[in-house]
Design an enzyme around this catalytic site. Structure first.
Site, PDB file in Angstrom:
ATOM      1  N   VAL A   1      -2.780  -0.320  -1.215  1.00  0.00           N
ATOM      2  CA  VAL A   1      -1.380  -0.236  -1.614  1.00  0.00           C
ATOM      3  C   VAL A   1      -1.335  -0.219  -3.126  1.00  0.00           C
ATOM      4  O   VAL A   1      -2.184  -0.814  -3.807  1.00  0.00           O
ATOM      5  CB  VAL A   1      -0.572  -1.414  -1.042  1.00  0.00           C
ATOM      6  CG1 VAL A   1       0.744  -1.620  -1.775  1.00  0.00           C
ATOM      7  CG2 VAL A   1      -0.308  -1.201   0.440  1.00  0.00           C
ATOM      8  N   CYS A   2      -0.353   0.496  -3.671  1.00  0.00           N
ATOM      9  CA  CYS A   2      -0.152   0.582  -5.111  1.00  0.00           C
ATOM     10  C   CYS A   2      -1.415   1.149  -5.769  1.00  0.00           C
ATOM     11  O   CYS A   2      -2.081   2.006  -5.194  1.00  0.00           O
ATOM     12  CB  CYS A   2       0.253  -0.793  -5.665  1.00  0.00           C
ATOM     13  SG  CYS A   2       1.022  -0.783  -7.291  1.00  0.00           S
ATOM     14  N   THR A   3      -1.787   0.658  -6.934  1.00  0.00           N
ATOM     15  CA  THR A   3      -2.942   1.214  -7.630  1.00  0.00           C
ATOM     16  C   THR A   3      -4.276   0.781  -7.030  1.00  0.00           C
ATOM     17  O   THR A   3      -5.335   1.168  -7.532  1.00  0.00           O
ATOM     18  CB  THR A   3      -2.904   0.848  -9.124  1.00  0.00           C
ATOM     19  OG1 THR A   3      -2.725  -0.564  -9.270  1.00  0.00           O
ATOM     20  CG2 THR A   3      -1.771   1.581  -9.826  1.00  0.00           C
TER      21      THR A   3
ATOM     22  N   THR B   1       0.168   6.363  -4.459  1.00  0.00           N
ATOM     23  CA  THR B   1      -0.008   5.129  -5.214  1.00  0.00           C
ATOM     24  C   THR B   1       1.291   4.861  -5.967  1.00  0.00           C
ATOM     25  O   THR B   1       2.294   5.563  -5.766  1.00  0.00           O
ATOM     26  CB  THR B   1      -1.218   5.235  -6.180  1.00  0.00           C
ATOM     27  OG1 THR B   1      -1.490   3.942  -6.741  1.00  0.00           O
ATOM     28  CG2 THR B   1      -0.973   6.224  -7.303  1.00  0.00           C
TER      29      THR B   1
ATOM     30  N   GLY C   1       2.602   3.330  -1.464  1.00  0.00           N
ATOM     31  CA  GLY C   1       3.124   3.403  -2.818  1.00  0.00           C
ATOM     32  C   GLY C   1       3.127   2.042  -3.487  1.00  0.00           C
ATOM     33  O   GLY C   1       2.365   1.151  -3.119  1.00  0.00           O
TER      34      GLY C   1
END
Length: 232
Positions: free
Chosen positions: A104-106, A124, A154
């Site tokens: 998730v995310c970066t 991301t 994201g």
């Protein structure tokens, strides 16, 4: 519910990670039933998060069992994690054996640094989306993205949506709905300001200045990691 298969989830931890990237998905995924987890880090020392509290690892890279589901969070600490050979090596090894390789995310960039996203569609956090292509991934602007056994979410809060979608893929829609009900996930945010195309320009500029102040070298260091990976 009929007997369901056992799953072991390995959450990789690193300093200055965004805690909600981890805690949101963890709250959802651990409600799949018949799951065990490890919080995996370089050592058993508490890991500081961006929220000012620490997380306690349960296993190290040397002792952790290989997971059925590998999960990587993101945060400003992801660049040092991408530059750390031990962290990347464990993610690469775990990802090569896991049934599901997720982030998730970066955290997606950490998967990329381990060579796990080349040729895969992925997403991301919006502020780092452009860096996915550096690792051979195909950037997709979606809340979460499935491509074979790679699943990416994201930024930050997308981890809950990501988690429910993964639960549905593994345990079925009915169980995912049960989990959603159990955590009363029925979001009605007070503002419609959760993406750069919806927020006022001055607020977007405020975020960009904060990111530049905290991690102005993030893009350059990410490119350096990607270049090193391409030469290995």
């Amino acid at each position: 519910m009929a007997s369901i298969s056992a799953l072991h989830i390995g959450f990789v931890l690193f300093p200055d990670m965004t805690q909600l990237d981890f805690t949101g998905p963890a709250q959802v995924l651990t409600r799949m039933g018949n799951t065990t987890i490890d919080l995996v880090a370089k050592s058993l020392d508490p890991v500081p998060t961006d929220a000012g509290f620490t997380l306690q690892p349960t296993a190290t890279f040397a002792t952790a069992r290989m997971p059925d589901i590998l999960f990587a969070p993101g945060g400003f600490g992801v660049v040092p994690a991408m530059e750390d050979m031990e962290t990347v090596a464990w993610v690469r090894e775990a990802g090569a054996q896991a049934q599901w390789v997720t982030a998730v995310c970066t955290g997606a960039l950490l998967l990329g640094a381990a060579g796990l996203l080349e040729g895969y569609r992925a997403t991301t956090h919006w502020a780092s989306h452009h860096n996915l292509a550096l690792f051979g991934a195909e950037p997709v602007h979606e809340r979460y993205v499935f491509d074979r056994n790679r699943v990416t979410g994201g930024g930050v809060t997308a981890g809950i949506d990501f988690g429910l979608a993964l639960v549905a893929a593994i345990r079925g829609d009915a169980h995912a709905k049960f989990v959603q009900l159990s955590i009363e996930y029925d979001p009605h945010p007070p503002f419609d300001a959760g993406s750069p195309d919806k927020v006022e320009p001055e607020i977007l500029d405020r975020y960009r200045k904060m990111a530049e102040r905290m991690a102005g070298d993030r893009d350059a260091r990410t490119r350096a990691v990607a270049e090193k990976l391409s030469l290995s």
